[in-house]
Design an enzyme around this catalytic site. Structure first.
Site, PDB file in Angstrom:
ATOM      1  N   GLN A  25    -113.807  22.176 -70.800  1.00  0.00           N
ATOM      2  CA  GLN A  25    -114.159  23.568 -71.137  1.00  0.00           C
ATOM      3  C   GLN A  25    -112.963  24.507 -70.976  1.00  0.00           C
ATOM      4  O   GLN A  25    -112.748  25.402 -71.811  1.00  0.00           O
ATOM      5  CB  GLN A  25    -115.374  24.057 -70.341  1.00  0.00           C
ATOM      6  CG  GLN A  25    -115.242  23.958 -68.836  1.00  0.00           C
ATOM      7  CD  GLN A  25    -116.442  24.585 -68.121  1.00  0.00           C
ATOM      8  OE1 GLN A  25    -117.222  25.335 -68.700  1.00  0.00           O
ATOM      9  NE2 GLN A  25    -116.593  24.279 -66.835  1.00  0.00           N
ATOM     10  N   LEU A  26    -112.162  24.306 -69.943  1.00  0.00           N
ATOM     11  CA  LEU A  26    -110.982  25.163 -69.786  1.00  0.00           C
ATOM     12  C   LEU A  26    -109.910  24.783 -70.805  1.00  0.00           C
ATOM     13  O   LEU A  26    -109.250  25.664 -71.380  1.00  0.00           O
ATOM     14  CB  LEU A  26    -110.427  25.058 -68.355  1.00  0.00           C
ATOM     15  CG  LEU A  26    -109.157  25.866 -68.092  1.00  0.00           C
ATOM     16  CD1 LEU A  26    -109.367  27.350 -68.377  1.00  0.00           C
ATOM     17  CD2 LEU A  26    -108.684  25.664 -66.648  1.00  0.00           C
ATOM     18  N   ASP A  48    -104.439   9.524 -70.492  1.00  0.00           N
ATOM     19  CA  ASP A  48    -105.141   9.364 -69.221  1.00  0.00           C
ATOM     20  C   ASP A  48    -104.109   9.681 -68.141  1.00  0.00           C
ATOM     21  O   ASP A  48    -103.153   8.915 -67.947  1.00  0.00           O
ATOM     22  CB  ASP A  48    -105.655   7.919 -69.096  1.00  0.00           C
ATOM     23  CG  ASP A  48    -106.366   7.680 -67.775  1.00  0.00           C
ATOM     24  OD1 ASP A  48    -106.096   8.416 -66.798  1.00  0.00           O
ATOM     25  OD2 ASP A  48    -107.182   6.752 -67.703  1.00  0.00           O
ATOM     26  N   ALA A  70    -108.915  16.962 -65.077  1.00  0.00           N
ATOM     27  CA  ALA A  70    -109.301  16.782 -63.671  1.00  0.00           C
ATOM     28  C   ALA A  70    -110.598  15.997 -63.579  1.00  0.00           C
ATOM     29  O   ALA A  70    -111.379  15.944 -64.535  1.00  0.00           O
ATOM     30  CB  ALA A  70    -109.499  18.142 -62.995  1.00  0.00           C
ATOM     31  N   THR A 107    -109.268  25.169 -56.947  1.00  0.00           N
ATOM     32  CA  THR A 107    -110.668  25.557 -56.815  1.00  0.00           C
ATOM     33  C   THR A 107    -110.956  26.333 -55.527  1.00  0.00           C
ATOM     34  O   THR A 107    -110.256  26.171 -54.520  1.00  0.00           O
ATOM     35  CB  THR A 107    -111.533  24.269 -56.841  1.00  0.00           C
ATOM     36  OG1 THR A 107    -112.874  24.585 -56.470  1.00  0.00           O
ATOM     37  CG2 THR A 107    -111.018  23.234 -55.851  1.00  0.00           C
ATOM     38  N   ASP A 108    -112.023  27.115 -55.586  1.00  0.00           N
ATOM     39  CA  ASP A 108    -112.534  27.794 -54.384  1.00  0.00           C
ATOM     40  C   ASP A 108    -113.040  26.780 -53.357  1.00  0.00           C
ATOM     41  O   ASP A 108    -113.180  27.105 -52.180  1.00  0.00           O
ATOM     42  CB  ASP A 108    -113.661  28.768 -54.761  1.00  0.00           C
ATOM     43  CG  ASP A 108    -114.774  28.127 -55.572  1.00  0.00           C
ATOM     44  OD1 ASP A 108    -114.497  27.196 -56.363  1.00  0.00           O
ATOM     45  OD2 ASP A 108    -115.940  28.547 -55.422  1.00  0.00           O
ATOM     46  N   TYR A 131    -114.042  16.178 -53.205  1.00  0.00           N
ATOM     47  CA  TYR A 131    -113.455  16.886 -54.351  1.00  0.00           C
ATOM     48  C   TYR A 131    -112.485  17.962 -53.871  1.00  0.00           C
ATOM     49  O   TYR A 131    -111.347  18.047 -54.338  1.00  0.00           O
ATOM     50  CB  TYR A 131    -114.582  17.511 -55.197  1.00  0.00           C
ATOM     51  CG  TYR A 131    -114.100  18.502 -56.234  1.00  0.00           C
ATOM     52  CD1 TYR A 131    -113.523  18.069 -57.423  1.00  0.00           C
ATOM     53  CD2 TYR A 131    -114.237  19.882 -56.031  1.00  0.00           C
ATOM     54  CE1 TYR A 131    -113.087  18.988 -58.378  1.00  0.00           C
ATOM     55  CE2 TYR A 131    -113.810  20.801 -56.976  1.00  0.00           C
ATOM     56  CZ  TYR A 131    -113.236  20.351 -58.151  1.00  0.00           C
ATOM     57  OH  TYR A 131    -112.798  21.245 -59.092  1.00  0.00           O
ATOM     58  N   LYS A 135    -108.428  18.231 -54.488  1.00  0.00           N
ATOM     59  CA  LYS A 135    -107.790  19.363 -55.176  1.00  0.00           C
ATOM     60  C   LYS A 135    -106.720  20.007 -54.290  1.00  0.00           C
ATOM     61  O   LYS A 135    -105.704  20.486 -54.789  1.00  0.00           O
ATOM     62  CB  LYS A 135    -108.844  20.402 -55.596  1.00  0.00           C
ATOM     63  CG  LYS A 135    -109.837  19.920 -56.643  1.00  0.00           C
ATOM     64  CD  LYS A 135    -109.204  19.560 -57.985  1.00  0.00           C
ATOM     65  CE  LYS A 135    -108.696  20.764 -58.731  1.00  0.00           C
ATOM     66  NZ  LYS A 135    -108.214  20.381 -60.090  1.00  0.00           N
TER      67      LYS A 135
HETATM   68  N1  LIG Z   1    -115.765  23.612 -63.444  1.00  0.00           N
HETATM   69  C1  LIG Z   1    -115.636  24.451 -62.413  1.00  0.00           C
HETATM   70  O1  LIG Z   1    -116.590  25.086 -61.976  1.00  0.00           O
HETATM   71  C2  LIG Z   1    -114.294  24.621 -61.754  1.00  0.00           C
HETATM   72  C3  LIG Z   1    -114.193  25.502 -60.670  1.00  0.00           C
HETATM   73  C4  LIG Z   1    -112.939  25.678 -60.070  1.00  0.00           C
HETATM   74  C5  LIG Z   1    -111.850  24.977 -60.536  1.00  0.00           C
HETATM   75  N2  LIG Z   1    -111.985  24.114 -61.574  1.00  0.00           N
HETATM   76  C6  LIG Z   1    -110.799  23.379 -62.040  1.00  0.00           C
HETATM   77  O2  LIG Z   1    -110.476  23.841 -63.338  1.00  0.00           O
HETATM   78  C7  LIG Z   1    -109.889  22.786 -64.101  1.00  0.00           C
HETATM   79  C8  LIG Z   1    -110.626  22.623 -65.420  1.00  0.00           C
HETATM   80  O3  LIG Z   1    -111.962  22.258 -65.166  1.00  0.00           O
HETATM   81  P1  LIG Z   1    -113.084  22.237 -66.300  1.00  0.00           P
HETATM   82  O4  LIG Z   1    -114.236  23.006 -65.791  1.00  0.00           O
HETATM   83  O5  LIG Z   1    -112.491  22.576 -67.626  1.00  0.00           O
HETATM   84  O6  LIG Z   1    -113.466  20.695 -66.261  1.00  0.00           O
HETATM   85  P2  LIG Z   1    -114.060  19.760 -67.395  1.00  0.00           P
HETATM   86  O7  LIG Z   1    -114.776  20.559 -68.431  1.00  0.00           O
HETATM   87  O8  LIG Z   1    -114.763  18.663 -66.682  1.00  0.00           O
HETATM   88  O9  LIG Z   1    -112.734  19.210 -68.091  1.00  0.00           O
HETATM   89  C9  LIG Z   1    -111.907  18.288 -67.459  1.00  0.00           C
HETATM   90  C10 LIG Z   1    -111.327  17.424 -68.532  1.00  0.00           C
HETATM   91  O10 LIG Z   1    -110.468  16.470 -67.905  1.00  0.00           O
HETATM   92  C11 LIG Z   1    -110.679  15.250 -68.554  1.00  0.00           C
HETATM   93  N3  LIG Z   1    -110.298  14.122 -67.708  1.00  0.00           N
HETATM   94  C12 LIG Z   1    -110.981  13.540 -66.693  1.00  0.00           C
HETATM   95  N4  LIG Z   1    -110.298  12.507 -66.203  1.00  0.00           N
HETATM   96  C13 LIG Z   1    -109.156  12.438 -66.915  1.00  0.00           C
HETATM   97  C14 LIG Z   1    -108.041  11.578 -66.895  1.00  0.00           C
HETATM   98  N5  LIG Z   1    -107.957  10.560 -66.021  1.00  0.00           N
HETATM   99  N6  LIG Z   1    -107.034  11.781 -67.782  1.00  0.00           N
HETATM  100  C15 LIG Z   1    -107.110  12.782 -68.674  1.00  0.00           C
HETATM  101  N7  LIG Z   1    -108.147  13.630 -68.755  1.00  0.00           N
HETATM  102  C16 LIG Z   1    -109.157  13.452 -67.879  1.00  0.00           C
HETATM  103  C17 LIG Z   1    -112.134  15.197 -68.897  1.00  0.00           C
HETATM  104  O11 LIG Z   1    -112.356  14.284 -69.936  1.00  0.00           O
HETATM  105  P3  LIG Z   1    -113.668  13.328 -69.907  1.00  0.00           P
HETATM  106  O12 LIG Z   1    -114.832  14.245 -69.876  1.00  0.00           O
HETATM  107  O13 LIG Z   1    -113.526  12.539 -71.160  1.00  0.00           O
HETATM  108  O14 LIG Z   1    -113.527  12.488 -68.667  1.00  0.00           O
HETATM  109  C18 LIG Z   1    -112.394  16.639 -69.306  1.00  0.00           C
HETATM  110  O15 LIG Z   1    -112.212  16.817 -70.690  1.00  0.00           O
HETATM  111  C19 LIG Z   1    -109.920  21.564 -63.171  1.00  0.00           C
HETATM  112  O16 LIG Z   1    -108.694  21.464 -62.504  1.00  0.00           O
HETATM  113  C20 LIG Z   1    -111.011  21.894 -62.173  1.00  0.00           C
HETATM  114  O17 LIG Z   1    -110.821  21.223 -60.955  1.00  0.00           O
HETATM  115  C21 LIG Z   1    -113.182  23.922 -62.201  1.00  0.00           C
END
Ligand SMILES: NC(=O)c1ccc[n+]([C@@H]2O[C@H](COP(=O)([O-])OP(=O)(O)OC[C@H]3O[C@@H](n4cnc5c(N)ncnc54)[C@H](OP(=O)(O)O)[C@@H]3O)[C@@H](O)[C@H]2O)c1
Length: 282
Positions: A25-26, A48, A70, A107-108, A131, A135
């Site tokens: 999503q990001l 990967d 991530a 992350t928070d 998690y 992080k």
């Molecule tokens: N979501 C939240 O609420 C939140 C809050 C605070 C911080 N964050 C941080 O913000 C960042 C973006 O998060 P997001 O919400 O956009 O997460 P997301 O929607 O889950 O996107 C993460 C992406 O990373 C990919 N991924 C997973 N394992 C991988 C690997 N080994 N190699 C390459 N790609 C891989 C996933 O692909 P697949 O789906 O195909 O595995 C997915 O497309 C992350 O660092 C997260 O920790 C997120």
């Protein structure tokens, strides 16, 4: 940055930006916010990040790497902390190994939630979950020369997130039970991506930055706002974290604010909610 010998990945002479996790999503929001740059947007299948970068990537001479890949399954990390760390810590080290200016996302959940006023960059982390620990180690793996952007409670028009889950449940149920004892900042990925662009374009100093939506609320407040804004007649039953009994502990309070000069200011979470619903055509 000028390059005398254009690399195969570089079609023109603009800023060459690599986005990892580009289909998350990001990652998608970053592609939109940086659309004026030359983008190499790689999803999980293309790189990967638990593997070192290919020679082609290593020679890419990127002007900027936005590392959005991530392991984000907070509960799943409790039962498989090694794999979560391989992606979050090892993946960030591999992104940093490209040697380009790096934005890493954190992350928070690096905080324990015992504070009752907003967490700022100088507050000591103390993650409660596997998690959160992965992080925090990822922040170190990003290196001192990276922008480490801590954000929270992300939602957007694609992927799996709380907003999309509530829209689905709210359309099919009269009532949903939602936790009311965790307080944070639900942050719209479009607003976060714009703030990241501001941080980079304004050449703010590297290091940790807290970038989260204005205002704060509980998950139950957020659910009620989603139903109100989307016109869904679904009630919210407020429950405790204990009642939900999820595997991973989460901070009870994780409102993020920046204490740093020149920090981008994000709109209020309710504005983010409206902007996201508008993108979804609602
Ligand atoms: N979501 C939240 O609420 C939140 C809050 C605070 C911080 N964050 C941080 O913000 C960042 C973006 O998060 P997001 O919400 O956009 O997460 P997301 O929607 O889950 O996107 C993460 C992406 O990373 C990919 N991924 C997973 N394992 C991988 C690997 N080994 N190699 C390459 N790609 C891989 C996933 O692909 P697949 O789906 O195909 O595995 C997915 O497309 C992350 O660092 C997260 O920790 C997120």
């Amino acid at each position: 940055m000028e390059h005398d010998h254009p690399h195969p990945l570089r079609a023109g002479r603009g800023r060459l930006v690599l986005i990892t996790g580009a289909r998350g999503q990001l990652g998608r929001a970053l592609q939109e916010a940086f659309a004026g740059d030359e983008l190499v947007a790689l999803g999980h299948e293309e790189w990967d990040v638990t593997y070192p970068p290919s020679d082609t990537l290593s020679q890419g001479a990127f002007d900027l790497v936005l590392h959005a890949a991530a392991w984000t399954d907070v509960d799943g990390a409790e039962s498989d902390p090694q794999r979560a760390s391989a992606v979050n810590v090892g993946g960030t080290a591999n992104a940093a190994a490209l040697g380009a200016p790096l934005v890493a996302f954190s992350t928070d959940y690096v905080f324990d939630g015992r504070k009752r006023e907003p967490y700022v960059e100088s507050d000591p982390p103390n993650p409660l979950s596997a998690y959160g620990r992965s992080k925090l180690l990822a922040e170190a793996a990003a290196g001192e020369d990276a922008w480490v952007v801590r954000t929270s409670w992300l939602f957007g028009p694609t992927g799996r997130n709380f907003l999309r889950t509530m829209l689905e449940l709210g359309a099919s149920r009269d009532e949903v039970a939602v936790v009311d004892d965790q307080r944070g900042c639900p942050t719209f990925v479009g607003h976060l991506a714009a703030a990241v662009r501001e941080l980079v374009d304004a050449a703010r100093p590297r290091g940790v930055w807290h970038l989260a939506a204005g205002g704060d609320c509980t998950w139950a407040d957020f659910a009620e706002a989603i139903f109100a804004e989307a016109g869904l007649a679904c009630r919210v039953r407020r429950i405790s974290t204990r009642e939900l009994a999820r595997p991973a502990p989460r901070p009870a309070y994780s409102v993020l604010r920046s204490e740093r000069a020149g920090a981008p200011v994000l709109p209020h979470w309710r504005e983010g909610l409206r902007a996201c619903l508008a993108e979804l055509g609602r």
